[in-house]
Motif scaffolding. Structure first.
Motif, PDB file in Angstrom:
ATOM      1  N   ASN B 365      22.204 -25.247 -74.260  1.00 41.71           N
ATOM      2  CA  ASN B 365      21.945 -26.498 -74.986  1.00 41.71           C
ATOM      3  C   ASN B 365      23.173 -27.077 -75.695  1.00 41.71           C
ATOM      4  O   ASN B 365      23.099 -27.478 -76.869  1.00 41.71           O
ATOM      5  N   ALA B 366      24.304 -27.110 -74.983  1.00 47.27           N
ATOM      6  CA  ALA B 366      25.491 -27.765 -75.539  1.00 47.27           C
ATOM      7  C   ALA B 366      26.386 -28.176 -74.378  1.00 47.27           C
ATOM      8  O   ALA B 366      26.274 -27.651 -73.263  1.00 47.27           O
ATOM      9  N   SER B 367      27.258 -29.116 -74.648  1.00 48.33           N
ATOM     10  CA  SER B 367      28.159 -29.641 -73.622  1.00 48.33           C
ATOM     11  C   SER B 367      29.279 -28.655 -73.318  1.00 48.33           C
ATOM     12  O   SER B 367      29.835 -28.027 -74.231  1.00 48.33           O
ATOM     13  N   THR B 368      29.643 -28.546 -72.036  1.00 49.65           N
ATOM     14  CA  THR B 368      30.757 -27.673 -71.637  1.00 49.65           C
ATOM     15  C   THR B 368      32.090 -28.154 -72.192  1.00 49.65           C
ATOM     16  O   THR B 368      33.077 -27.420 -72.173  1.00 49.65           O
ATOM     17  N   ARG B 369      32.118 -29.383 -72.698  1.00 43.61           N
ATOM     18  CA  ARG B 369      33.365 -29.952 -73.218  1.00 43.61           C
ATOM     19  C   ARG B 369      33.901 -29.178 -74.422  1.00 43.61           C
ATOM     20  O   ARG B 369      35.045 -29.380 -74.838  1.00 43.61           O
ATOM     21  N   PHE B 370      33.093 -28.288 -74.993  1.00 46.23           N
ATOM     22  CA  PHE B 370      33.575 -27.530 -76.157  1.00 46.23           C
ATOM     23  C   PHE B 370      34.503 -26.367 -75.791  1.00 46.23           C
ATOM     24  O   PHE B 370      35.056 -25.730 -76.676  1.00 46.23           O
ATOM     25  N   THR B 371      34.642 -26.061 -74.505  1.00 39.56           N
ATOM     26  CA  THR B 371      35.530 -24.954 -74.137  1.00 39.56           C
ATOM     27  C   THR B 371      36.974 -25.374 -74.366  1.00 39.56           C
ATOM     28  O   THR B 371      37.597 -26.032 -73.522  1.00 39.56           O
ATOM     29  N   ASP B 372      37.495 -25.011 -75.511  1.00 40.60           N
ATOM     30  CA  ASP B 372      38.778 -25.527 -75.980  1.00 40.60           C
ATOM     31  C   ASP B 372      39.192 -24.687 -77.183  1.00 40.60           C
ATOM     32  O   ASP B 372      38.341 -24.340 -78.019  1.00 40.60           O
ATOM     33  N   GLY B 373      40.481 -24.348 -77.249  1.00 44.35           N
ATOM     34  CA  GLY B 373      40.956 -23.501 -78.344  1.00 44.35           C
ATOM     35  C   GLY B 373      40.629 -24.066 -79.714  1.00 44.35           C
ATOM     36  O   GLY B 373      40.177 -23.348 -80.606  1.00 44.35           O
ATOM     37  N   GLY B 374      40.846 -25.364 -79.878  1.00 42.60           N
ATOM     38  CA  GLY B 374      40.566 -25.990 -81.167  1.00 42.60           C
ATOM     39  C   GLY B 374      39.092 -25.904 -81.518  1.00 42.60           C
ATOM     40  O   GLY B 374      38.723 -25.502 -82.625  1.00 42.60           O
ATOM     41  N   GLU B 375      38.238 -26.251 -80.561  1.00 48.19           N
ATOM     42  CA  GLU B 375      36.792 -26.234 -80.798  1.00 48.19           C
ATOM     43  C   GLU B 375      36.284 -24.820 -81.070  1.00 48.19           C
ATOM     44  O   GLU B 375      35.316 -24.630 -81.786  1.00 48.19           O
ATOM     45  N   PHE B 376      36.952 -23.824 -80.486  1.00 47.72           N
ATOM     46  CA  PHE B 376      36.547 -22.432 -80.702  1.00 47.72           C
ATOM     47  C   PHE B 376      37.193 -21.847 -81.962  1.00 47.72           C
ATOM     48  O   PHE B 376      36.984 -20.680 -82.287  1.00 47.72           O
ATOM     49  N   GLY B 377      38.036 -22.640 -82.618  1.00 50.33           N
ATOM     50  CA  GLY B 377      38.641 -22.155 -83.858  1.00 50.33           C
ATOM     51  C   GLY B 377      39.919 -21.353 -83.681  1.00 50.33           C
ATOM     52  O   GLY B 377      40.347 -20.646 -84.579  1.00 50.33           O
ATOM     53  N   GLY B 379      42.876 -22.815 -83.020  1.00 52.85           N
ATOM     54  CA  GLY B 379      44.018 -23.718 -83.123  1.00 52.85           C
ATOM     55  C   GLY B 379      44.353 -24.250 -81.738  1.00 52.85           C
ATOM     56  O   GLY B 379      43.505 -24.237 -80.841  1.00 52.85           O
ATOM     57  N   ALA B 380      45.584 -24.707 -81.553  1.00 54.69           N
ATOM     58  CA  ALA B 380      45.978 -25.221 -80.244  1.00 54.69           C
ATOM     59  C   ALA B 380      45.835 -24.105 -79.220  1.00 54.69           C
ATOM     60  O   ALA B 380      45.887 -22.933 -79.553  1.00 54.69           O
ATOM     61  N   GLU B 381      45.630 -24.467 -77.971  1.00 53.62           N
ATOM     62  CA  GLU B 381      45.476 -23.457 -76.927  1.00 53.62           C
ATOM     63  C   GLU B 381      46.573 -23.642 -75.883  1.00 53.62           C
ATOM     64  O   GLU B 381      47.097 -24.735 -75.696  1.00 53.62           O
ATOM     65  N   ILE B 382      46.912 -22.541 -75.205  1.00 50.39           N
ATOM     66  CA  ILE B 382      47.935 -22.637 -74.161  1.00 50.39           C
ATOM     67  C   ILE B 382      47.286 -22.821 -72.801  1.00 50.39           C
ATOM     68  O   ILE B 382      47.953 -23.108 -71.812  1.00 50.39           O
ATOM     69  N   GLY B 383      45.986 -22.731 -72.737  1.00 50.29           N
ATOM     70  CA  GLY B 383      45.278 -22.877 -71.479  1.00 50.29           C
ATOM     71  C   GLY B 383      43.954 -22.165 -71.582  1.00 50.29           C
ATOM     72  O   GLY B 383      43.664 -21.509 -72.587  1.00 50.29           O
ATOM     73  N   ILE B 384      43.156 -22.302 -70.536  1.00 47.55           N
ATOM     74  CA  ILE B 384      41.856 -21.643 -70.505  1.00 47.55           C
ATOM     75  C   ILE B 384      41.863 -20.695 -69.328  1.00 47.55           C
ATOM     76  O   ILE B 384      41.917 -21.123 -68.177  1.00 47.55           O
ATOM     77  N   SER B 385      41.862 -19.404 -69.617  1.00 50.68           N
ATOM     78  CA  SER B 385      41.950 -18.420 -68.554  1.00 50.68           C
ATOM     79  C   SER B 385      40.629 -18.326 -67.806  1.00 50.68           C
ATOM     80  O   SER B 385      39.573 -18.175 -68.418  1.00 50.68           O
ATOM     81  N   GLY B 393      38.909 -17.314 -71.035  1.00 49.84           N
ATOM     82  CA  GLY B 393      38.521 -18.442 -71.873  1.00 49.84           C
ATOM     83  C   GLY B 393      39.733 -19.012 -72.592  1.00 49.84           C
ATOM     84  O   GLY B 393      40.874 -18.744 -72.200  1.00 49.84           O
ATOM     85  N   PRO B 394      39.499 -19.833 -73.630  1.00 49.19           N
ATOM     86  CA  PRO B 394      40.624 -20.472 -74.315  1.00 49.19           C
ATOM     87  C   PRO B 394      41.581 -19.418 -74.869  1.00 49.19           C
ATOM     88  O   PRO B 394      41.154 -18.437 -75.475  1.00 49.19           O
ATOM     89  N   GLY B 396      44.596 -18.592 -77.367  1.00 49.06           N
ATOM     90  CA  GLY B 396      45.398 -18.984 -78.514  1.00 49.06           C
ATOM     91  C   GLY B 396      46.536 -17.988 -78.711  1.00 49.06           C
ATOM     92  O   GLY B 396      47.011 -17.362 -77.755  1.00 49.06           O
ATOM     93  N   VAL B 397      46.961 -17.847 -79.946  1.00 49.30           N
ATOM     94  CA  VAL B 397      48.128 -17.029 -80.262  1.00 49.30           C
ATOM     95  C   VAL B 397      47.930 -15.556 -79.891  1.00 49.30           C
ATOM     96  O   VAL B 397      48.810 -14.932 -79.289  1.00 49.30           O
ATOM     97  N   ASN B 398      46.798 -14.975 -80.221  1.00 53.19           N
ATOM     98  CA  ASN B 398      46.602 -13.548 -79.960  1.00 53.19           C
ATOM     99  C   ASN B 398      46.674 -13.213 -78.477  1.00 53.19           C
ATOM    100  O   ASN B 398      47.052 -12.106 -78.108  1.00 53.19           O
ATOM    101  N   GLN B 399      46.303 -14.167 -77.639  1.00 51.78           N
ATOM    102  CA  GLN B 399      46.312 -13.913 -76.198  1.00 51.78           C
ATOM    103  C   GLN B 399      47.734 -13.953 -75.633  1.00 51.78           C
ATOM    104  O   GLN B 399      47.946 -13.655 -74.472  1.00 51.78           O
ATOM    105  N   LEU B 400      48.695 -14.329 -76.456  1.00 54.99           N
ATOM    106  CA  LEU B 400      50.096 -14.351 -76.017  1.00 54.99           C
ATOM    107  C   LEU B 400      50.861 -13.139 -76.547  1.00 54.99           C
ATOM    108  O   LEU B 400      52.082 -13.162 -76.653  1.00 54.99           O
ATOM    109  N   THR B 401      50.129 -12.099 -76.920  1.00 56.95           N
ATOM    110  CA  THR B 401      50.771 -10.889 -77.429  1.00 56.95           C
ATOM    111  C   THR B 401      50.367  -9.682 -76.603  1.00 56.95           C
ATOM    112  O   THR B 401      49.432  -9.740 -75.807  1.00 56.95           O
ATOM    113  N   SER B 402      51.086  -8.602 -76.824  1.00 59.75           N
ATOM    114  CA  SER B 402      50.720  -7.293 -76.306  1.00 59.75           C
ATOM    115  C   SER B 402      50.606  -6.359 -77.512  1.00 59.75           C
ATOM    116  O   SER B 402      50.618  -6.832 -78.653  1.00 59.75           O
ATOM    117  N   THR B 403      50.472  -5.075 -77.272  1.00 63.47           N
ATOM    118  CA  THR B 403      50.486  -4.122 -78.380  1.00 63.47           C
ATOM    119  C   THR B 403      51.377  -2.957 -77.994  1.00 63.47           C
ATOM    120  O   THR B 403      51.711  -2.772 -76.822  1.00 63.47           O
TER     121      THR B 403
END
Lengths: 414, 414
Positions: B365-377, B379-385, B393-394, B396-403
């Protein structure tokens, strides 16, 4: 449709059932552990034939050690599977989420990867570990072990498939590739329609071949050119003890060390102490010029190849360095990014080494031999990732999953 | 050494500085946001030249919309960068750990990935988003945008490089490839010695080419063949509203829908209501036979290609299905695994759809248009995997790191 494509298709079907299998997975795992213990004589007989053939074909003692099973190793396999069964089910766990200002509830939920391909070499216990971990994470697995361990692997896989079926799950959740020629592993690398990820586990040659040829996404594992750096402030007994353990307790595994770097200010006292311990196991030292000046001309001179070598044997390269920075640079240049250790009493050196060394596991005052899923508390491991994407270091159950977002609304539009 | 290899070398050097840059990264980001706002007229002028050239070469209106910048979009870029600056620094955060029974303290610590390559198409705001996110995560980035946006990208990249330098960081932390021919992206895909990951962002053709040709590990993003399924229990107004929004609010983006599936028991009333809304924006419907029987023969018949198409335009494929299971099977077969929605009042249908649909984002019951880093909280996103490894999915910063694991001992051996 080739044999492997058919296996891929079967695996995909099985994966759908496993994704929703819930606690049946643990039932199957406990069944498997029991079946492996009950099948001990059968498995040891198959393994004995593998070992005999390998010995005849001239396999080295340390590789034979990897291949050989015994009562303790079979018990270890079964206990590994039981510890995987005892872990919490990762699937369905909510790893993050919350309610957005517009009222959308977002949950990030753990889901299986799907179908996992494994290409590995001589250790038959990988068959049991890998199958158990893949199952626990709700994945189907296609195993392609080395030809040296084929009879052992086949016996273990059949025991496990039987247990799957007994628990009411599709036995094609675990499949072993029967063709152990190079062609079958090359074909697996192209199986993009069926495999979600390919995990190679073995020596450098295998890993490089998979990384270079695979169109299926790869998790690079295992190649271990590991280092111990002995800082100028090190406790020499501790250093000798750690080096002795890291080199000789099981030289054929990837967390064993291959090179020791020693600070020049401690080399004159440290090197003889280290050598004395290594002599107990007749470790061959290949040293730089300064090492040879201290330990004597009978030390084999190290060449450029020695700094990159993964000996997997009772051989150790030794280099004297001017500073911790030279040690860190040497590691950055030659390491495979697996495990490195510093032995030091200096807070500053410990901080610098752990911050600047970019490997999966960085130790202060401990043996690199601890880089292992069990030792890290993850239960059995499917391998040790030396890449930075997806997973790094020992990979347990959680590293065999993905996530998806579930968003619950009440008509929200954007 | 080729131009790209030299860029790779510069990036690796810059990455070492950025990995240890701490709060200087946020200083640079705030500097960048201001510089982008101050450079608005310059950026708009460069963009106008790109848009003019693209229009002359016959680019479609919806693609021109992706390319075009204006005051609001530039303000959005700057605000996106500020929100990235305001996020917590992921680097050095401890994501897990504890003390093992043998006294070893194990910490799993977040570290940068290293050097990230981005290959993308027409949207110049990707330049700003990507550079900001890579920097925040301590990575260097090599950007290779599309030729249509080259002047815009170059202007934005130069502004950002200046800001990096002003903050005391190496400007080669952000580099833009000057050659926008196919050769440069092919070369990036082979740059394994320098790039730790390659992220393609754009249409299906680009993504497929990178996934098939890259030897650098890839994170697959963005191709979006998204679906809305209208369950038999759906609120028809809500369904029409969600479909209208998901199709027409911005058809050129990857979270717009391309296919609607309607349960047969609600199709006779739902389809005319949906069509009435879509007619407001002159959306072309391509329907299955049952859809045409209800909406009339002037509806274009859908072919097999329509189920796989990513139109990115005011076109929508529509199919009547017998059951939720048929809808789930259709999605499993044709979806790119990006975003899917169900409109329903049934608890059971909502549960079934969210559990069984295997896409990065699954909506009720919601639009697919919400799949977005900003909408998911995020911040800016580098892409949607749309892949399952590393990030889904969207991103953000944590997805650009390793451990990495840091293990502190007191002489432990195994």
């Amino acid at each position: 449709m080739t044999v492997l494509e058919q296996m891929g298709k079967n695996a995909k079907e099985a994966a759908r059932a496993l994704a929703a299998a819930g606690s049946l997975k643990d039932k199957a795992l406990l069944e498997m552990a029991g079946a492996i213990e009950n099948g001990e004589s059968e498995i040891l007989a198959a393994n004995a034939r593998d070992v005999e053939a390998a010995r005849e074909s001239g396999m080295s003692e340390s590789l034979l050690d990897r291949l050989k099973l015994n009562h303790d190793r079979i018990y270890g396999m079964a206990q590994g599977i039981r510890s995987v069964a005892a872990q919490e089910d990762p699937i369905g766990s909510i790893v993050g989420g919350g309610v957005r200002p517009n009222g959308l509830k977002i949950e990030q939920v753990r889901v299986p990867l799907g179908v996992i391909g494994m290409i590995y070499e001589a250790r038959p216990n990988v068959t049991a570990d890998a199958a158990a971990l893949c199952l626990k994470a709700g994945n189907a697995v296609i195993l392609r072990g080395g030809k040296e361990a084929f009879l052992s692997n086949q016996c273990i896989a059949e025991v496990m498939r039987g247990a799957l079926q007994k628990a009411g799950l599709p036995k094609d959740g675990i499949q072993l590739v029967q063709d152990t020629s190079r062609a079958s592993s090359m074909e697996m690398m192209q199986l993009t329609g069926y495999l979600d990820v390919l995990i190679p586990r073995g020596g450098k040659g295998l890993i490089r071949s998979v990384v270079e040829n695979s169109r299926v996404p790869v998790i690079e594992t295992g190649a271990g050119n590991c280092h111990v750096y002995v800082d100028d402030s090190a406790d020499i007994d501790m250093a000798a003890n750690i080096i002795f353990n890291a080199k000789t307790s099981r030289p054929s595994v990837c967390n064993a060390i291959e090179t020791v770097l020693v600070h020049k200010d401690i080399a004159e006292t440290a090197l003889p102490a280290i050598k004395a311990r290594l002599d107990e196991k007749h470790v061959e030292i290949r040293g730089c010029e300064r090492t040879r000046a201290i330990l004597g001309g009978e030390i084999v001179p190290a060449t450029e190849e020695d700094w990159t070598a993964e000996y997997l044997d009772f051989i150790l390269a030794v280099k004297v360095v001017d500073s911790i920075d030279e040690a860190i640079d040497h590691i950055a240049r030659y390491s495979s990014g697996h495990s490195e250790a510093i032995v030091t009493r200096s807070y500053e050196s410990a901080q610098k080494f752990t911050e600047r060394v970019d490997s999966a596991a960085v130790y202060v005052n401990a043996s690199t031999r601890f880089t292992d899923g069990g030792e890290f508390g993850l239960g059995a491991e499917i391998g040790i990732s030396t890449q930075k994407l997806h997973a790094r270091g020992p990979m347990g159950v959680n590293q065999l999953t993905s996530t998806k977002f579930i968003i619950s609304g009440s008509g929200q539009i954007r």
